[in-house]
Design a protein around this motif. Structure first.
Motif, mmCIF file in Angstrom:
data_model
loop_
_atom_site.group_PDB
_atom_site.id
_atom_site.type_symbol
_atom_site.label_atom_id
_atom_site.label_comp_id
_atom_site.label_asym_id
_atom_site.label_seq_id
_atom_site.Cartn_x
_atom_site.Cartn_y
_atom_site.Cartn_z
ATOM 1 N N VAL B 120 0.840 -1.189 0.000
ATOM 2 C CA VAL B 120 0.000 0.000 0.000
ATOM 3 C C VAL B 120 0.880 1.247 0.000
ATOM 4 C CG1 VAL B 120 -1.477 1.371 1.507
ATOM 5 C CG2 VAL B 120 -2.099 -0.963 0.968
ATOM 6 N N MET B 121 1.902 1.228 0.855
ATOM 7 C CA MET B 121 2.813 2.366 0.910
ATOM 8 C C MET B 121 3.477 2.589 -0.437
ATOM 9 S SD MET B 121 4.207 4.809 2.536
ATOM 10 C CE MET B 121 4.812 5.052 4.158
ATOM 11 N N GLN B 122 3.885 1.489 -1.067
ATOM 12 C CA GLN B 122 4.594 1.624 -2.337
ATOM 13 C C GLN B 122 3.664 2.089 -3.461
ATOM 14 O OE1 GLN B 122 6.167 -1.948 -4.247
ATOM 15 N NE2 GLN B 122 7.999 -0.805 -4.727
ATOM 16 N N ALA B 123 2.542 1.366 -3.637
ATOM 17 C CA ALA B 123 1.724 1.620 -4.812
ATOM 18 C C ALA B 123 0.823 2.834 -4.657
ATOM 19 C CB ALA B 123 0.870 0.391 -5.118
ATOM 20 N N ARG B 124 0.352 3.092 -3.431
ATOM 21 C CA ARG B 124 -0.651 4.137 -3.300
ATOM 22 C C ARG B 124 -0.102 5.425 -2.725
ATOM 23 N NH1 ARG B 124 -5.714 0.913 -0.961
ATOM 24 N NH2 ARG B 124 -5.565 -0.909 -2.280
ATOM 25 N N VAL B 125 1.105 5.381 -2.195
ATOM 26 C CA VAL B 125 1.669 6.632 -1.707
ATOM 27 C C VAL B 125 2.870 7.012 -2.565
ATOM 28 C CG1 VAL B 125 2.667 7.845 0.238
ATOM 29 C CG2 VAL B 125 0.826 6.226 0.625
ATOM 30 N N ILE B 126 3.907 6.203 -2.527
ATOM 31 C CA ILE B 126 5.143 6.590 -3.199
ATOM 32 C C ILE B 126 4.939 6.742 -4.708
ATOM 33 C CG2 ILE B 126 7.498 5.861 -3.701
ATOM 34 C CD1 ILE B 126 7.656 4.721 -0.948
ATOM 35 N N GLU B 127 4.317 5.726 -5.336
ATOM 36 C CA GLU B 127 4.169 5.793 -6.794
ATOM 37 C C GLU B 127 3.280 6.967 -7.211
ATOM 38 O OE1 GLU B 127 5.891 4.259 -8.918
ATOM 39 O OE2 GLU B 127 6.851 2.902 -7.494
ATOM 40 N N GLN B 128 2.237 7.229 -6.439
ATOM 41 C CA GLN B 128 1.329 8.319 -6.798
ATOM 42 C C GLN B 128 2.030 9.666 -6.665
ATOM 43 O OE1 GLN B 128 -1.520 7.565 -8.107
ATOM 44 N NE2 GLN B 128 -1.220 5.413 -7.659
ATOM 45 N N LEU B 129 2.820 9.783 -5.584
ATOM 46 C CA LEU B 129 3.556 11.026 -5.366
ATOM 47 C C LEU B 129 4.526 11.282 -6.498
ATOM 48 C CD1 LEU B 129 4.921 11.408 -1.760
ATOM 49 C CD2 LEU B 129 3.499 12.948 -3.073
ATOM 50 N N ARG B 130 5.242 10.220 -6.857
ATOM 51 C CA ARG B 130 6.247 10.348 -7.893
ATOM 52 C C ARG B 130 5.579 10.736 -9.218
ATOM 53 N NH1 ARG B 130 10.289 6.710 -7.724
ATOM 54 N NH2 ARG B 130 8.877 4.960 -7.661
ATOM 55 N N ALA B 131 4.524 10.024 -9.559
ATOM 56 C CA ALA B 131 3.852 10.293 -10.830
ATOM 57 C C ALA B 131 3.357 11.730 -10.853
ATOM 58 C CB ALA B 131 2.686 9.324 -11.011
ATOM 59 N N ASN B 132 2.822 12.167 -9.705
ATOM 60 C CA ASN B 132 2.264 13.500 -9.671
ATOM 61 C C ASN B 132 3.335 14.576 -9.810
ATOM 62 O OD1 ASN B 132 -0.583 14.023 -9.369
ATOM 63 N ND2 ASN B 132 0.069 15.505 -7.858
ATOM 64 N N ALA B 133 4.428 14.412 -9.091
ATOM 65 C CA ALA B 133 5.470 15.440 -9.135
ATOM 66 C C ALA B 133 6.156 15.452 -10.490
ATOM 67 C CB ALA B 133 6.477 15.192 -8.031
ATOM 68 N N LEU B 134 6.380 14.267 -11.045
ATOM 69 C CA LEU B 134 7.108 14.226 -12.313
ATOM 70 C C LEU B 134 6.197 14.498 -13.498
ATOM 71 C CD1 LEU B 134 9.566 11.286 -11.705
ATOM 72 C CD2 LEU B 134 10.001 13.729 -11.563
ATOM 73 N N SER B 135 4.915 14.745 -13.219
ATOM 74 C CA SER B 135 4.014 15.031 -14.327
ATOM 75 C C SER B 135 4.395 16.319 -15.016
ATOM 76 C CB SER B 135 2.585 15.142 -13.812
ATOM 77 O OG SER B 135 2.503 16.245 -12.933
ATOM 78 N N VAL B 136 5.155 17.174 -14.316
ATOM 79 C CA VAL B 136 5.573 18.426 -14.947
ATOM 80 C C VAL B 136 6.698 18.190 -15.942
ATOM 81 C CG1 VAL B 136 4.840 20.021 -13.173
ATOM 82 C CG2 VAL B 136 7.050 18.890 -12.974
ATOM 83 N N ALA B 137 7.095 16.914 -16.097
ATOM 84 C CA ALA B 137 8.257 16.619 -16.936
ATOM 85 C C ALA B 137 8.046 16.895 -18.417
ATOM 86 C CB ALA B 137 8.702 15.175 -16.742
ATOM 87 N N GLY B 138 6.890 17.433 -18.806
ATOM 88 C CA GLY B 138 6.734 17.785 -20.219
ATOM 89 C C GLY B 138 7.325 19.157 -20.518
ATOM 90 N N VAL B 139 7.732 19.848 -19.454
ATOM 91 C CA VAL B 139 8.150 21.234 -19.617
ATOM 92 C C VAL B 139 9.565 21.335 -20.156
ATOM 93 C CG1 VAL B 139 8.313 23.418 -18.420
ATOM 94 C CG2 VAL B 139 6.784 21.662 -17.588
ATOM 95 N N GLU B 140 9.695 22.036 -21.256
ATOM 96 C CA GLU B 140 11.021 22.145 -21.869
ATOM 97 C C GLU B 140 11.722 23.414 -21.394
ATOM 98 O OE1 GLU B 140 12.468 19.990 -24.421
ATOM 99 O OE2 GLU B 140 11.013 18.698 -23.416
ATOM 100 N N ASP B 141 10.995 24.513 -21.474
ATOM 101 C CA ASP B 141 11.611 25.812 -21.210
ATOM 102 C C ASP B 141 11.344 26.225 -19.768
ATOM 103 O OD1 ASP B 141 12.405 28.376 -21.100
ATOM 104 O OD2 ASP B 141 11.008 29.136 -22.617
#
Lengths: 214, 282, 405
Positions: B120-141
């Motif tokens: 639960v900690m891995q899939a529902r907390v850590i993975e969600q956090l990571r996905a959410n924070a790195l979602s900005v990774a489309g930004v080039e400039d």
């Protein structure tokens, strides 16, 4: 004693299973597998408790001639028939009477019950439509956009609009962003709740499920 | 023969649908029938799928999956113990030893509680956090990204301001609330449209920042140890907005799949009518 | 015809002749080359580089798996494009015989030996193969498979777990020592009490559905805690409480909980065992039977607490049409929309767990809520830090760590 032993067992098993996630050693992982197997056996063994309860409740209903007792006879009779055909002297293979009854009674009844949802989801949507709070309106607007955005009608209606506000595109944005954010928020919050509760169970603080303290 | 069974299935199907009109003897019959059938079914299936191969066969017939095992051997004990645990569940019917019945439950619940925690900690907390924070990774400039961040924060602040101000003014009328939400949504959407005219990277980053804000708001809603006032109150309101939009979206998303279930059942009934016509030569 | 003209013609002619000859030569060359290349190829491909082998750790590690990785031969995909597969060997010692281990297709950079003896030192060899020739064999060793006691890729989970548990335990201790921990009232709880109160006034039963989750589901356990609270109220006011269940073990636990609640308020005789019912393990058979209870026994309050799947809307809509006050609580994200639209009040996600902690009013349990809140603060901090640092510089070390922790 009577309380401590079950709690001690819960604690030891809980910690062992918790550790299993971090310890790849085969001794631990195969024991954990074995214990999961035990769990399924305990659950399977419990079915008799349930069926016993079912028989008792319906039997009381029939004996006291309570309203609808005739239907209780149906339940008990068909259960007896299923058990007769599938029991130790019967067979459950494909083509057997047991299997036929399963496929032609339980399966259609269950899937019909499931399909009732098509009507119920419509009446629930209608209800949301009549609610007059800001939150309900938001829910309704999002629901309508997504519902229309997923069928050809939505595309047809808005195809001459600017691309960004065509229904299928709006659906995509709503699903991928606000919906995803809310989904993650609930998921993370609930995960913390689960973990706190799991810890309490392992530590024996939470024991409502064990019932009868005395 | 098949026709008879299909007819039974069809009649039961119609009985269930009659529930839509009101509760009636046909529905009651179908409902009691399915309860009885499934009770008998699970009784038999649980025995044959779990108890027989894993307990009865090794302990009494001394074989697992056709392979013989020794009486008193390790495998024999490993089959006997869960069997005894299953029997322990029934100790509750004997008040003197009822407490022993909790052993089985303790093992089961404790085991699964422990098992669930880390995934639960891995899939529902850590993975969600990571996905959410790195979602900005489309930004080039980076510059455009910071501008968008500022814009998003602005819109965000405007939404809170509008919500808070409206509340303080005591606008009880729900229509006023709807108005505020619509205005906020229009501002957000307008900002997004303006950005999509400027750059494509900008669109990615702004909508992704919606993810960050949404998660922030939703998590704030689930704060229990502080009063929902001031900033936390505002954030929690934003959280509710996201929650409601999210619920609406999944509601809308489910509608079609439920309708296709109905179509499936209606198809079954039509087939059945076709069979009747075939038999009676219509 | 003048000399200049002759020269031009000659040049044209000779130029054409050269082109023609070249073309013929090319055509001739091309023909045998494709036809005879394989048997005539005596040039082996370039060997792979960077072969390395390590003990492979997975969820069930008996120390019998060793993973080999390598860098492709320069001729694989590039260079002379001359690799069809890789041949792998294993030996039990630096001087021992090579045993064939298997092959990997061209383009692969990974091979897992799943038949190693734990604790034995092995040497591994690899050569690129072009269909006729093997490249020079590259070897690596010694390496031994070990059964591991810690899966290092799960370090972050362990650390966060320990932090979380630490916070929960610290707040629990503080609470036990009498520190005043504020926990906001969860609005859904008032709704539960009001619903039960109304049923009592109307002299009609209360229906409590603990979901269709098995007892190992934490939602079911939270539901049993709330059931204990509800059962105490109904027992006190002698309001019938009907608890239909879909799992036999949950039924048996619910029996204990309700029986105990009656004893706790001093009315053990009010307990009616026929109201705690096992209906069916089958999802929709269960839903259909609960619908029947709603319409025939006419409960005035329906409480749905626990894990629900698609049956949620079947129950909640029928209950609504029967005119009952309805309060739901679940952490099943997919079912929340339906409960929210069809029920008077819904405990969403973590609120379900929080409610069970709140109801018990035990300081120990409130400590857990406080711990969860601080974990949320930590999560938000990590997420915001990740976003801001990424936007400042996508290449910084934190971002790299964040994407793989």
């Amino acid at each position: 004693m009577r309380r401590e032993i079950p709690l001690a067992i819960t604690f030891l098993i809980g910690i062992f299973m918790l550790v299993d996630f971090f310890v790849p050693h085969h001794v631990v992982s195969s024991s954990a597998e074995e214990m999961k197997q035990w769990g399924t056996i305990v659950i399977a063994a419990s079915i008799l408790l349930g069926v016993g309860n079912l028989i008792r409740v319906h039997f009381h209903k029939i004996r006291r001639r309570r309203e609808g007792w005739g239907y209780s006879i149906t339940t008990l009779a068909i259960m007896g028939v299923m058990f007769f055909f599938g029991g130790p002297w019967g067979t459950i293979e494909e083509g057997s009477a047991f299997n036929w009854m399963f496929l032609n009674m339980q399966v259609p009844l269950q899937s019909t019950m499931f399909s009732l949802l098509a009507f119920f989801i419509a009446s629930a949507a209608y209800r949301a439509f009549r609610l007059r709070s800001a939150e309900a309106s938001l829910l309704l607007i999002a629901a309508i956009i997504v519902m229309l955005g997923r069928v050809p009608l939505g595309q047809l209606l808005t195809r001459s609009w600017p691309e960004a506000i065509q229904l299928p595109n709006m659906t995509e944005v709503i699903m991928a962003y606000p919906n995803m954010a809310a989904f993650r928020g609930i998921l993370m919050g609930a995960a913390l709740g689960v973990m706190a509760m799991g810890l309490r169970i392992i530590l024996g603080i939470e024991r409502s499920y064990l019932g009868g303290e005395k | 023969m098949t026709f008879i069974w299909t007819t039974i299935g069809a009649i039961l199907t119609l009985s269930i649908y009659s529930f839509l009109y009101k509760d009636n003897p046909f529905y009651k019959f179908a409902e009691h029938l399915v309860v009885g059938v499934s009770a008998g079914y699970y009784l038999v299936i649980y025995y044959f799928n779990y108890i027989h191969p894993n307990v009865f066969s090794p302990v009494f017939l001394l074989e697992i999956g056709g392979e013989p095992i020794g009486f008193g051997s390790f495998l024999w004990w490993m089959a006997l113990i869960p069997g005894l645990l299953g029997v322990l569940l029934y100790a509750r019917f004997f008040p003197k030893i009822a407490w022993v019945g909790r052993w089985a439950l303790g093992i089961y619940v404790g085991g699964y509680a422990g098992l669930g925690l880390s995934p639960v900690m891995q899939a529902r907390v850590i993975e969600q956090l990571r996905a959410n924070a790195l979602s900005v990774a489309g930004v080039e400039d980076p510059f455009a990204a910071m501008t968008n961040l500022a814009l998003a924060v602005g819109i965000f602040a405007a939404m809170i301001y509008l919500l808070v101000v409206k509340r303080n003014l005591g606008a009880k009328n729900p229509l006023a609330k709807v108005g505020v939400l619509v205005v906020s949504a229009v501002i957000a959407y307008g900002g997004w449209l303006v950005l999509s005219l400027i750059s494509s990277a900008g669109v990615v980053s702004l909508t992704n920042i919606l993810l960050v804000i949404g998660l922030l708001g939703t998590l704030s809603y689930f704060f229990f140890s502080m009063k929902h006032k001031g900033i936390l109150g505002g954030l929690a309101r934003v959280g509710i907005v996201f929650l409601m939009v999210g619920f609406g979206a999944s509601f809308g998303y489910t509608v079609m799949s439920r309708i296709s279930l109905l179509i499936g059942r209606v198809g079954f009934l039509i087939d059945w009518v076709g069979q009747i016509r075939g038999i009676f030569g219509a | 015809m003048n000399a200049a003209m002759t020269m031009k013609l000659l040049r044209c002619f000779s130029f054409s002749a050269v082109v023609l000859l070249a073309a013929c030569a090319w055509a001739q060359d091309a023909e045998p080359d494709t036809a005879a290349a394989l048997p005539l190829d005596t040039i082996p491909p370039a060997p792979v580089t960077g072969l390395s082998a390590r003990d492979y750790v997975d969820n069930s590690d008996a120390g019998d798996k060793i993973e080999l990785t390598w860098v492709l031969s320069p001729d694989d995909g590039g260079g002379a494009e001359d690799v069809v597969s890789y041949q792998l060997w294993r030996s039990g010692g630096a001087e021992a015989e090579w045993d064939s281990l298997g092959t990997a297709a061209a383009g692969e950079t990974r091979y897992r030996d799943e038949a190693a003896e734990p604790g034995v030192d092995y040497y591994y060899g690899i050569a690129a193969f072009d269909g006729a020739n093997y490249s020079e064999r590259v070897s690596f060793g010694p390496v031994a498979g070990r059964a591991n006691f810690f899966q290092s890729s799960r370090m972050s989970v362990l650390v966060l777990m320990l932090v979380f548990f630490g916070m929960v335990l610290v707040f629990t201790k503080l609470a036990e020592r009498g520190a005043d921990l504020f926990v906001r009232r969860i609005p859904g709880l008032n709704a539960i009490e009001e619903a039960v109160g109304r049923a009592t006034e109307m002299g009609r039963p209360v229906l409590y559905v603990p979901g269709i989750g098995e007892i190992d589901n934490i939602m079911t356990i939270a539901s049993l805690t709330i059931l204990s609270h509800v059962a105490k109220i109904t027992a006190r006011y002698e309001t019938p409480l009907i608890v239909p269940t879909a799992r036999a073990v949950v039924m048996s636990a619910a029996e204990e909980v309700v029986k105990e609640a009656h004893a706790a308020v001093g009315k053990p005789d009010g307990y009616n065992p026929d109201n705690i019912r096992y209906l069916s393990d089958a999802q929709f058979a269960f839903a259909g039977a609960v619908n029947g209870i709603m319409l025939r026994e006419k409960p005035a309050a329906n409480l749905y607490m626990g894990a629900f799947w698609a049956e949620s809307l079947l129950l909640a809509e029928t209950g609504f049409e029967a005119g009952a006050i309805q309060v739901a609580g679940t952490a099943m994200v997919s079912q929340l929309p339906f409960f929210v639209t069809a029920c008077d009040f819904t405990l969403m996600g973590e609120e379900l767990y929080a409610a069970s902690a709140y109801l018990s009013r035990e300081p120990k349990l409130l400590g857990g809520l406080k711990g969860s809140d601080w974990m949320k603060v930590l999560s938000i901090t990590i997420m915001t830090a990740g976003v801001v640092l990424y936007l400042l510089n996508p290449d910084n070390a934190f971002v790299a760590w964040f994407s793989s922790w």
